[in-house]
Write an enzyme that holds these catalytic residues in place. Structure first.
Site, PDB file in Angstrom:
ATOM      1  N   GLU A 164      84.482 143.155 136.972  1.00  0.00           N
ATOM      2  CA  GLU A 164      83.264 142.862 137.728  1.00  0.00           C
ATOM      3  C   GLU A 164      82.045 142.991 136.814  1.00  0.00           C
ATOM      4  O   GLU A 164      81.813 144.041 136.230  1.00  0.00           O
ATOM      5  CB  GLU A 164      83.159 143.862 138.886  1.00  0.00           C
ATOM      6  N   LYS A 211      75.094 160.344 152.556  1.00  0.00           N
ATOM      7  CA  LYS A 211      74.683 160.662 151.196  1.00  0.00           C
ATOM      8  C   LYS A 211      74.341 159.348 150.499  1.00  0.00           C
ATOM      9  O   LYS A 211      75.223 158.583 150.130  1.00  0.00           O
ATOM     10  CB  LYS A 211      75.794 161.357 150.415  1.00  0.00           C
ATOM     11  N   PRO A 212      73.062 159.038 150.335  1.00  0.00           N
ATOM     12  CA  PRO A 212      72.671 157.792 149.695  1.00  0.00           C
ATOM     13  C   PRO A 212      72.794 157.934 148.175  1.00  0.00           C
ATOM     14  O   PRO A 212      72.974 159.053 147.674  1.00  0.00           O
ATOM     15  CB  PRO A 212      71.213 157.624 150.121  1.00  0.00           C
ATOM     16  N   TRP A 270      73.740 151.653 145.614  1.00  0.00           N
ATOM     17  CA  TRP A 270      72.306 151.413 145.384  1.00  0.00           C
ATOM     18  C   TRP A 270      71.910 149.946 145.567  1.00  0.00           C
ATOM     19  O   TRP A 270      70.717 149.641 145.691  1.00  0.00           O
ATOM     20  CB  TRP A 270      71.918 151.825 143.964  1.00  0.00           C
ATOM     21  N   SER A 326      82.099 151.437 144.159  1.00  0.00           N
ATOM     22  CA  SER A 326      83.065 150.893 143.204  1.00  0.00           C
ATOM     23  C   SER A 326      84.495 151.262 143.575  1.00  0.00           C
ATOM     24  O   SER A 326      84.753 152.298 144.218  1.00  0.00           O
ATOM     25  CB  SER A 326      82.763 151.451 141.812  1.00  0.00           C
ATOM     26  N   CYS A 350      78.641 142.840 145.577  1.00  0.00           N
ATOM     27  CA  CYS A 350      80.106 142.929 145.475  1.00  0.00           C
ATOM     28  C   CYS A 350      80.753 141.590 145.791  1.00  0.00           C
ATOM     29  O   CYS A 350      81.936 141.407 145.532  1.00  0.00           O
ATOM     30  CB  CYS A 350      80.625 143.986 146.423  1.00  0.00           C
ATOM     31  N   LEU A 372      84.880 148.193 148.677  1.00  0.00           N
ATOM     32  CA  LEU A 372      84.897 148.463 147.242  1.00  0.00           C
ATOM     33  C   LEU A 372      84.478 147.233 146.426  1.00  0.00           C
ATOM     34  O   LEU A 372      83.882 146.292 146.931  1.00  0.00           O
ATOM     35  CB  LEU A 372      86.296 148.953 146.840  1.00  0.00           C
TER      36      LEU A 372
HETATM   37  N1  LIG Z   1      82.541 146.044 149.239  1.00  0.00           N
HETATM   38  C1  LIG Z   1      81.267 146.198 149.461  1.00  0.00           C
HETATM   39  O1  LIG Z   1      80.745 145.976 150.576  1.00  0.00           O
HETATM   40  C2  LIG Z   1      80.380 146.651 148.367  1.00  0.00           C
HETATM   41  C3  LIG Z   1      80.863 147.135 147.160  1.00  0.00           C
HETATM   42  N2  LIG Z   1      79.980 147.582 146.190  1.00  0.00           N
HETATM   43  C4  LIG Z   1      80.492 148.016 144.893  1.00  0.00           C
HETATM   44  O2  LIG Z   1      79.805 149.231 144.470  1.00  0.00           O
HETATM   45  C5  LIG Z   1      79.599 149.181 143.069  1.00  0.00           C
HETATM   46  C6  LIG Z   1      78.118 149.293 142.766  1.00  0.00           C
HETATM   47  O3  LIG Z   1      77.542 150.351 143.508  1.00  0.00           O
HETATM   48  P1  LIG Z   1      77.408 151.793 142.863  1.00  0.00           P
HETATM   49  O4  LIG Z   1      76.468 152.585 143.697  1.00  0.00           O
HETATM   50  O5  LIG Z   1      77.155 151.692 141.404  1.00  0.00           O
HETATM   51  O6  LIG Z   1      78.890 152.357 143.079  1.00  0.00           O
HETATM   52  P2  LIG Z   1      79.414 153.831 142.772  1.00  0.00           P
HETATM   53  O7  LIG Z   1      80.825 153.808 143.213  1.00  0.00           O
HETATM   54  O8  LIG Z   1      79.081 154.271 141.410  1.00  0.00           O
HETATM   55  O9  LIG Z   1      78.557 154.782 143.762  1.00  0.00           O
HETATM   56  C7  LIG Z   1      78.616 154.567 145.146  1.00  0.00           C
HETATM   57  C8  LIG Z   1      78.261 155.876 145.844  1.00  0.00           C
HETATM   58  O10 LIG Z   1      79.240 156.841 145.507  1.00  0.00           O
HETATM   59  C9  LIG Z   1      78.627 157.981 144.930  1.00  0.00           C
HETATM   60  N3  LIG Z   1      79.543 158.513 143.929  1.00  0.00           N
HETATM   61  C10 LIG Z   1      79.617 158.197 142.620  1.00  0.00           C
HETATM   62  N4  LIG Z   1      80.608 158.900 142.027  1.00  0.00           N
HETATM   63  C11 LIG Z   1      81.178 159.668 142.995  1.00  0.00           C
HETATM   64  C12 LIG Z   1      82.244 160.609 143.022  1.00  0.00           C
HETATM   65  N5  LIG Z   1      82.952 160.909 141.937  1.00  0.00           N
HETATM   66  N6  LIG Z   1      82.548 161.220 144.199  1.00  0.00           N
HETATM   67  C13 LIG Z   1      81.855 160.914 145.312  1.00  0.00           C
HETATM   68  N7  LIG Z   1      80.837 160.026 145.360  1.00  0.00           N
HETATM   69  C14 LIG Z   1      80.504 159.425 144.211  1.00  0.00           C
HETATM   70  C15 LIG Z   1      77.331 157.469 144.355  1.00  0.00           C
HETATM   71  O11 LIG Z   1      76.386 158.522 144.255  1.00  0.00           O
HETATM   72  C16 LIG Z   1      76.920 156.444 145.404  1.00  0.00           C
HETATM   73  O12 LIG Z   1      76.308 157.100 146.492  1.00  0.00           O
HETATM   74  C17 LIG Z   1      80.169 147.847 142.604  1.00  0.00           C
HETATM   75  O13 LIG Z   1      81.488 148.033 142.169  1.00  0.00           O
HETATM   76  C18 LIG Z   1      80.161 146.986 143.865  1.00  0.00           C
HETATM   77  O14 LIG Z   1      81.149 145.986 143.825  1.00  0.00           O
HETATM   78  C19 LIG Z   1      78.633 147.573 146.375  1.00  0.00           C
HETATM   79  C20 LIG Z   1      78.146 147.106 147.586  1.00  0.00           C
HETATM   80  C21 LIG Z   1      78.964 146.571 148.635  1.00  0.00           C
HETATM   81  O1  LIG Z   2      76.562 145.230 148.651  1.00  0.00           O
HETATM   82  C1  LIG Z   2      76.933 144.093 148.778  1.00  0.00           C
HETATM   83  O2  LIG Z   2      77.367 143.439 147.879  1.00  0.00           O
HETATM   84  C2  LIG Z   2      76.778 143.508 150.149  1.00  0.00           C
HETATM   85  O3  LIG Z   2      77.825 143.946 150.967  1.00  0.00           O
HETATM   86  C3  LIG Z   2      76.762 142.013 150.067  1.00  0.00           C
HETATM   87  S1  LIG Z   2      76.104 141.342 151.522  1.00  0.00           S
HETATM   88  O4  LIG Z   2      76.627 142.116 152.668  1.00  0.00           O
HETATM   89  O5  LIG Z   2      74.641 141.472 151.417  1.00  0.00           O
HETATM   90  O6  LIG Z   2      76.554 139.966 151.503  1.00  0.00           O
END
Ligand SMILES: NC(=O)C1=CN([C@@H]2O[C@H](COP(=O)(O)OP(=O)(O)OC[C@H]3O[C@@H](n4cnc5c(N)ncnc54)[C@H](O)[C@@H]3O)[C@@H](O)[C@H]2O)C=CC1
Ligand SMILES: O=C(O)[C@H](O)CS(=O)(=O)O
Length: 474
Positions: A378, A171-172, A147, A225, A280, A247
């Site tokens: 985090e 799937k958003p 999100w 996550s 992240c 992640l």
């Molecule tokens: N490495 C990267 O580029 C990024 C990493 N993140 C990480 O994502 C987290 C924050 O985003 P959130 O949306 O809260 O993460 P989340 O992992 O809770 O959800 C991400 C997606 O997975 C889906 N989801 C949740 N539980 C699931 C399950 N059991 N099975 C399948 N799908 C499931 C959610 O509906 C959402 O679409 C933080 O840990 C952040 O560090 C966020 C953005 C970028």
């Molecule tokens: O969801 C995030 O944290 C993004 O990947 C960070 S960035 O790409 O906007 O730097």
């Protein structure tokens, strides 16, 4: 704003139960999307599977023309997309506008990268006519997105997937589906053929569960996550899915005593408080060498205290609301845990609730210790914990003491010392005197438990390609 699924070129799901989308700054319902499940997801996958032969048979130039049209439409609708992002995710409007441009830059970048998917010929070592390597699109891609960047995390996957010749089911997140729907509406307006892009909203476990288990899905790309990423890795085993994972992170920021302190303060603020600290790659831990410790903290506090918290639609807002109460509670837990163990709060240290919405003030903690929760989990909020360090190598040691390996930062004006720190950091992304390193032309991704694979750069399209070796006899 009632929105629907997009499957095989049709907007469907009108008969399904609706999920309400709330503005995290006001609590207002800003729209609804259908609560889809296994059967809707299967229909979307079938549509993508059916569309794959024709889409993958187009030339890279033909696919590029669709992506260039999408790029233009995204920029044409920048204000509308930005406002939608702010009302469903909360980030300040100027950051949402930046995200639209950032998202569009991935579409533009991969519209061109698709033309540079080269194979190669190999000089045969014995009686053969030719040995060659070809690249071909993986097939149907399932994308699951977070999100915090409602547009960019989709664009960073959709663009390379389509450029490579793959078809796509996304799937958003339930918190920010409206931006995703609007992006897919623009895909439709760009003339991208039916079945190439599909969108299903609803129960994560059911929708994602079908994406993970359906044999027609050849590639999963997930951003979210580490906890959920691990579950998806387990689920991918059944059909040996090709999986990319972006992640969680826990970024260290190292400020050496030869840093330009004003530049370091600006960089730490940019990294730490962007998106209200909900990214992240936000700095999660700040290590400052003892000689400049007090001076850095004083300048950091003086700058950070100017940051305004409020509704992202209002002029002058720098930090919007937390996405939800859980997000707020985690920040509060980290702050109170640190203070209870001896950290000193030199700015902020509290949040507030308004109409069921949660806001947290920019917070700076000094004299934190390695064992505190905030130095190991985090935080995903606007809190900067600062620990004093002595030598460069001690800073590197502390920085690497984490299961994560996504982003790290170092501020130093010395090529020798800065380079030594960069070489010592176990991270996929390092910002050296730069608090916001991300760009479409650069590979983004992590080591260790921060993920598998890269997005952006040339690496970003490789994730959607299979390699085929052909040996041709005489
Ligand atoms: N490495 C990267 O580029 C990024 C990493 N993140 C990480 O994502 C987290 C924050 O985003 P959130 O949306 O809260 O993460 P989340 O992992 O809770 O959800 C991400 C997606 O997975 C889906 N989801 C949740 N539980 C699931 C399950 N059991 N099975 C399948 N799908 C499931 C959610 O509906 C959402 O679409 C933080 O840990 C952040 O560090 C966020 C953005 C970028
Ligand atoms: O969801 C995030 O944290 C993004 O990947 C960070 S960035 O790409 O906007 O730097």
């Amino acid at each position: 704003m009632e929105k629907f699924h997009y499957i095989n070129g049709d907007w469907v799901g009108q008969d399904l139960e609706k999920l309400e989308v709330n503005n995290p700054a006001t609590g207002d319902v800003v729209g609804t999307v259908p609560i889809g499940g296994k059967s809707e997801t299967k229909k979307a996958i079938d549509a993508a599977h059916k569309a794959f032969p024709e889409w993958s048979s187009l030339t890279a130039y033909e696919r590029s023309s669709y992506l260039k049209k999408l790029h233009s439409l995204m920029l044409e609708h920048e204000d509308e997309l930005a406002e939608l992002m702010t009302i469903e995710m909360g980030k300040p409007l100027h950051e949402s506008k930046g995200e639209v441009a950032y998202s569009a830059s991935f579409v533009e970048w991969f519209a061109e990268e698709g033309k540079r998917v080269y194979g190669r010929t190999i000089p045969p070592h014995k009686e053969k006519r030719m040995m060659e390597v070809r690249k071909q699109p993986v097939g149907v891609v399932g994308a699951i997105t977070p999100w915090n960047f409602p547009a960019a995390m989709i664009a960073r996957k959709l663009a390379p997937a389509l450029a490579a010749g793959c078809t796509f089911v996304v799937k958003p997140p339930s918190a920010t589906p409206l931006t995703a729907v609007r992006l897919v509406e623009l895909c439709e307006e760009a003339g991208i053929p039916k079945g190439v892009v599909n969108l299903v909203t609803g129960k994560s476990s059911e929708v994602a569960g079908e994406l993970m288990s359906n044999p027609h899905v050849r590639k999963i790309t997930f951003t979210g996550s580490t906890e959920v990423g691990k579950k998806l890795m387990e689920q991918s085993a059944e059909t040996v899915k090709n999986i990319s994972l972006e992640l969680g992170g826990h970024a260290p920021i190292i400020v050496l005593d030869d840093a330009d302190i004003d530049k370091a303060v600006d960089g730490v603020i940019a990294s730490k408080f962007r998106n209200g600290g909900q990214t992240c790659i936000c700095g999660n831990r700040v290590y400052v060498q003892e000689k400049i410790y007090d001076d850095f903290i004083s300048k950091f506090v003086n700058k950070a205290k100017e940051l305004q918290v409020g509704n992202g639609l209002e002029e002058g807002t720098d930090i919007g609301p937390m996405i939800d109460k859980d997000g707020y509670d985690k920040v509060e837990k980290h702050v109170q845990n640190a203070i209870s163990q001896g950290a000193e709060c030199v700015l902020g240290g509290e949040g507030y609730e308004e109409n069921g919405c949660y806001f947290y003030r920019p917070t700076i903690l000094k004299d934190v210790a390695p064992g505190m929760l905030i130095m190991n989990e985090e935080t995903f909020g606007p809190v900067a914990p600062i620990q004093k360090v002595s030598t460069d190598d001690e800073a590197i040691k502390f920085a690497n003491q984490t299961p994560f390996g996504l982003a790290a930062y170092v501020f130093s004006e010395s090529v020798r010392r800065g380079n030594h720190v960069v070489n010592g950091l176990d991270y996929g992304i390092v910002g050296w005197n730069d608090g916001v390193p991300s760009a479409a032309q650069a590979p983004f991704g992590g080591m260790k438990q921060s993920g598998i694979g890269r997005e952006g750069g040339h690496e970003g399209i490789e994730a959607y390609l299979e390699t085929k070796y052909v040996s041709i006899g005489l």
